[in-house]
Design an enzyme around this catalytic site. Structure first.
Site, PDB file in Angstrom:
ATOM      1  N   SER A 293       0.815  -1.210   0.000  1.00  0.00           N
ATOM      2  CA  SER A 293       0.000   0.000   0.000  1.00  0.00           C
ATOM      3  C   SER A 293       0.853   1.265   0.000  1.00  0.00           C
ATOM      4  CB  SER A 293      -0.905  -0.009   1.241  1.00  0.00           C
ATOM      5  OG  SER A 293      -1.403   1.279   1.519  1.00  0.00           O
ATOM      6  N   GLY A 294       0.481   2.212  -0.851  1.00  0.00           N
ATOM      7  CA  GLY A 294       1.169   3.492  -0.847  1.00  0.00           C
ATOM      8  C   GLY A 294       0.886   4.279   0.414  1.00  0.00           C
ATOM      9  N   LEU A 295      -0.376   4.237   0.879  1.00  0.00           N
ATOM     10  CA  LEU A 295      -0.751   4.944   2.102  1.00  0.00           C
ATOM     11  C   LEU A 295       0.061   4.440   3.292  1.00  0.00           C
ATOM     12  CD1 LEU A 295      -2.533   6.647   4.019  1.00  0.00           C
ATOM     13  CD2 LEU A 295      -4.202   4.772   3.951  1.00  0.00           C
TER      14      LEU A 295
ATOM     15  N   ASP B 208       0.380  10.522   2.358  1.00  0.00           N
ATOM     16  CA  ASP B 208       0.134   9.753   1.133  1.00  0.00           C
ATOM     17  C   ASP B 208      -0.025  10.708  -0.043  1.00  0.00           C
ATOM     18  OD1 ASP B 208      -0.401   7.610  -0.533  1.00  0.00           O
ATOM     19  OD2 ASP B 208      -2.547   7.572  -0.037  1.00  0.00           O
TER      20      ASP B 208
ATOM     21  N   ASP C 153       1.117  -0.685  -4.938  1.00  0.00           N
ATOM     22  CA  ASP C 153       0.322   0.524  -5.147  1.00  0.00           C
ATOM     23  C   ASP C 153       1.262   1.569  -5.731  1.00  0.00           C
ATOM     24  OD1 ASP C 153      -1.242   2.747  -5.034  1.00  0.00           O
ATOM     25  OD2 ASP C 153      -1.620   2.674  -2.876  1.00  0.00           O
TER      26      ASP C 153
ATOM     27  N   ASP D 254       0.544   4.403  -7.105  1.00  0.00           N
ATOM     28  CA  ASP D 254      -0.046   5.746  -7.168  1.00  0.00           C
ATOM     29  C   ASP D 254      -0.310   6.120  -8.634  1.00  0.00           C
ATOM     30  OD1 ASP D 254       0.007   5.916  -4.403  1.00  0.00           O
ATOM     31  OD2 ASP D 254       1.969   6.862  -4.362  1.00  0.00           O
TER      32      ASP D 254
ATOM     33  N   GLU E 111      -3.111   4.625 -10.888  1.00  0.00           N
ATOM     34  CA  GLU E 111      -4.445   5.245 -10.875  1.00  0.00           C
ATOM     35  C   GLU E 111      -4.490   6.458 -11.798  1.00  0.00           C
ATOM     36  OE1 GLU E 111      -4.608   7.660  -6.789  1.00  0.00           O
ATOM     37  OE2 GLU E 111      -3.660   5.678  -6.561  1.00  0.00           O
TER      38      GLU E 111
ATOM     39  N   LYS F  40      -0.132  12.667  -6.235  1.00  0.00           N
ATOM     40  CA  LYS F  40      -1.480  12.166  -5.954  1.00  0.00           C
ATOM     41  C   LYS F  40      -2.007  12.704  -4.634  1.00  0.00           C
ATOM     42  CE  LYS F  40      -2.595   8.880  -3.624  1.00  0.00           C
ATOM     43  NZ  LYS F  40      -2.242   7.436  -3.599  1.00  0.00           N
TER      44      LYS F  40
ATOM     45  N   ASN G 235      -4.815  11.225  -1.647  1.00  0.00           N
ATOM     46  CA  ASN G 235      -5.554  10.030  -1.269  1.00  0.00           C
ATOM     47  C   ASN G 235      -7.015  10.151  -1.684  1.00  0.00           C
ATOM     48  OD1 ASN G 235      -7.258   8.355   0.824  1.00  0.00           O
ATOM     49  ND2 ASN G 235      -5.192   7.495   0.851  1.00  0.00           N
ATOM     50  N   SER G 236      -7.582   9.051  -2.143  1.00  0.00           N
ATOM     51  CA  SER G 236      -8.931   9.059  -2.717  1.00  0.00           C
ATOM     52  C   SER G 236      -9.999   9.494  -1.732  1.00  0.00           C
ATOM     53  CB  SER G 236      -9.273   7.663  -3.243  1.00  0.00           C
ATOM     54  OG  SER G 236      -8.399   7.294  -4.279  1.00  0.00           O
TER      55      SER G 236
ATOM     56  N   ARG H 279      -6.235   1.536 -12.267  1.00  0.00           N
ATOM     57  CA  ARG H 279      -7.239   1.890 -11.250  1.00  0.00           C
ATOM     58  C   ARG H 279      -8.084   3.056 -11.745  1.00  0.00           C
ATOM     59  NH1 ARG H 279      -5.622   3.069  -4.969  1.00  0.00           N
ATOM     60  NH2 ARG H 279      -6.902   4.923  -4.638  1.00  0.00           N
TER      61      ARG H 279
ATOM     62  N   HIS I  21     -12.831   1.611  -8.076  1.00  0.00           N
ATOM     63  CA  HIS I  21     -12.790   2.099  -6.703  1.00  0.00           C
ATOM     64  C   HIS I  21     -14.076   2.847  -6.375  1.00  0.00           C
ATOM     65  CE1 HIS I  21     -10.700   2.391  -3.073  1.00  0.00           C
ATOM     66  NE2 HIS I  21     -10.013   3.506  -3.235  1.00  0.00           N
TER      67      HIS I  21
END
Length: 513
Positions: A23-25, A35, A62, A64, A91, A97, A99-100, A135, A166
């Site tokens: 995970s990038g986060l 992130d 991930d 990103d 993504e 980026k 975070n979503s 993504r 997502h």
């Protein structure tokens, strides 16, 4: 399952998952960063290299946004392949980026430009099995289902091996609508962080290929670390936390110390083996146990007390174990240990039992009572001591009296109470009749002797024998005599051991891990 470093990747594999989500986060969070691409892609590569070394599972990274444009993507993919990474997910957002789950209506990348990133990544892979997952963030950014499907189809045509769709809604309705309309034209990946209450079987029925549990190892570790740190700060002690956290032994197991020990035996010069003598001749039956069953053979969750003790010795590298038995000796049995009989157990003391196994007191030797349990770190601390003779002393014995307490210790220096206090203390006496203001602690029934210390011990046994005192002497008397002639180091500990004398002790032993 999410992982963010080598040890979390090992735990993912241990739990039985089929793949790792890097995970990038959580990788950023483990570095103390946001992130937002604050960790450079080369820093991420360093973490991934440790993860790839730590597990045999495939790792999906991930990625990103790909850390930039098509040029960054193709270099990143080449470096991932060099490290044996199984795939990357990029993504369709802008670099750097966000975070979503932060903010609303985040801007998305131009479809054609993002397709160029996908093509660059696929053209740059050096492993035919490497996968690139595209993504789609259209649902997250509020651009709707039609845009999500349009983008997914474009990314599929550009060469993406799978589509990650997502969503941040609390139910999976739009995920199921997407999969129905997508009709499995390429594998679908989901991240049900927000709609976690949806049964996984429904995802299987919808034909979804892969589920990513995206950040839960990091989140659980933060909760545990916060609680532990607060408790230690409040108590200024480890007493309340030591029994509830993973043991150091568990860390050694996870990171593969056993393999290193095997390699050391193969490649390093052989070093003398450490021996142990366990004194279990007195029998010491407990009320409630079967008639004729010595307490050293009491059941502790499917293992005898003696087996638990010997197991701890072996985990610390003590392989040659001799057990001195006496009362009900036919009931004292354990595979792989040498049994020595003291048939005069009814009329002799512990020193006589030890003398029965004096041929085993050669080279580095551990001596232990047969009715004690202790955490492995206590034994490891004795084994790494440079002293020729060192005894384990519980500082709680100076403040908490209990029935039958006899191995009270006087030393030339008390424990200061500081966890980091490792100033040397020297034994003066072990006995039962010690004034309360002199007590420094309680001996745990555990001592370690270097090769020279073992010689001193044999000499003192011989001196007792010559003086006609060996038959009635106990170990506290023997150690006190030894301390009058040679330095005997005291190592202070606070709890984390048990002397099993009563049924209450036995119940505690069954919860002692």
């Amino acid at each position: 399952m999410e992982a963010h470093d080598g040890i979390s990747a090992k735990l993912v594999q241990e739990a039985g998952f089929r793949g790792v989500w890097a995970s990038g986060l959580t990788t950023s969070a483990a570095l103390g960063l946001r992130d937002s691409n604050e960790a450079s892609w080369t820093q991420v590569l360093d973490v991934l290299e440790y993860m790839a070394d730590a597990t045999t599972l495939p790792i999906l990274v991930d990625g990103d946004t790909g850390h930039g444009n098509f040029n960054n993507v193709r270099r990143f993919v080449r470096k991932l392949c060099e490290r044996g990474i199984a795939g990357v997910c990029i993504e369709d957002k802008l670099f750097p980026k966000t975070n979503s789950f932060i903010g609303e209506a985040q801007p998305l990348a131009d479809v054609d430009e993002f397709c160029g990133r996908i093509k660059a990544g696929k053209d740059s892979q050096t492993d035919d099995d490497f996968v690139l997952v595209a993504r789609v963030e259209a649902l997250i950014s509020g651009q709707g289902m039609e845009e999500a499907l349009r983008r997914a189809e474009a990314y599929h045509r550009a060469g993406a091996d799978a589509i990650l769709i997502h969503s941040k809604k609390s139910d999976a309705a739009e995920i199921f609508e997407f999969t129905e309309r997508w009709a499995n034209r390429a594998p679908v990946v989901i991240v049900p962080t927000m709609y976690y209450a949806t049964p996984t079987d429904l995802f299987r029925q919808a034909g979804i290929s892969t589920i990513i549990w995206a950040n839960h190892l990091m989140r659980s570790s933060i909760a545990a670390m916060r609680e532990t740190a607060a408790r230690i700060h409040e108590d200024q002690s480890l007493v309340r936390v030591e029994g509830s956290v993973a043991t150091v032994k568990d860390i050694f197991r996870i990171v593969g110390n056993a393999e290193l020990e095997e390699a050391e035996r193969r490649y390093l010069p052989a070093r003398p083996a450490v021996s142990a003598v366990v004194l279990a001749a007195s029998g010491g039956e407990l009320a409630g146990l079967a008639a004729g069953q010595p307490k050293c053979m009491a059941d502790i969750r499917g293992q005898s007390l003696l087996a638990r003790l010997v197991g701890t010795l072996r985990e610390s590298g003590v392989r040659n174990v001799s057990v001195v038995r006496g009362a009900h000796k036919e009931a004292v049995a354990l595979q792989g240990v040498r049994m020595v009989d003291n048939d005069r157990h009814a009329s002799t003391g512990e020193a006589w039992s030890l003398a029965s196994a004096r041929d085993a007191i050669r080279g580095e030797t551990v001596v232990a009572y047969g009715d004690v349990l202790f955490r492995r770190y206590i034994l490891d601390s004795l084994l790494t001591s440079r002293a020729d003779v060192v005894v384990a002393v519980d500082t709680l014995g100076a403040t908490q009296s209990r029935p039958g307490q006899r191995d009270l210790v006087v030393a030339d220096r008390r424990f200061s109470g500081d966890y980091l206090d490792d100033s040397p203390a020297t034994l003066r006496r072990i006995a039962q009749d010690i004034a309360p203001d002199e007590i420094c602690g309680e001996w745990m029934g555990l001592a370690r002797f270097s090769a020279r210390g073992a010689e001193w011990l044999r000499e003192e046994i011989a001196a007792l024998e010559a003086e006609g005192l060996l038959e009635g002497a106990d170990l506290p008397a023997l150690l006190t005599r030894l301390a009058a002639k040679h330095p005997v180091r005291v190592k202070y500990f606070t709890g984390h051991w048990l002397d099993v004398d009563t049924l209450t002790d036995l119940a505690e032993a069954r919860n002692f891990t």
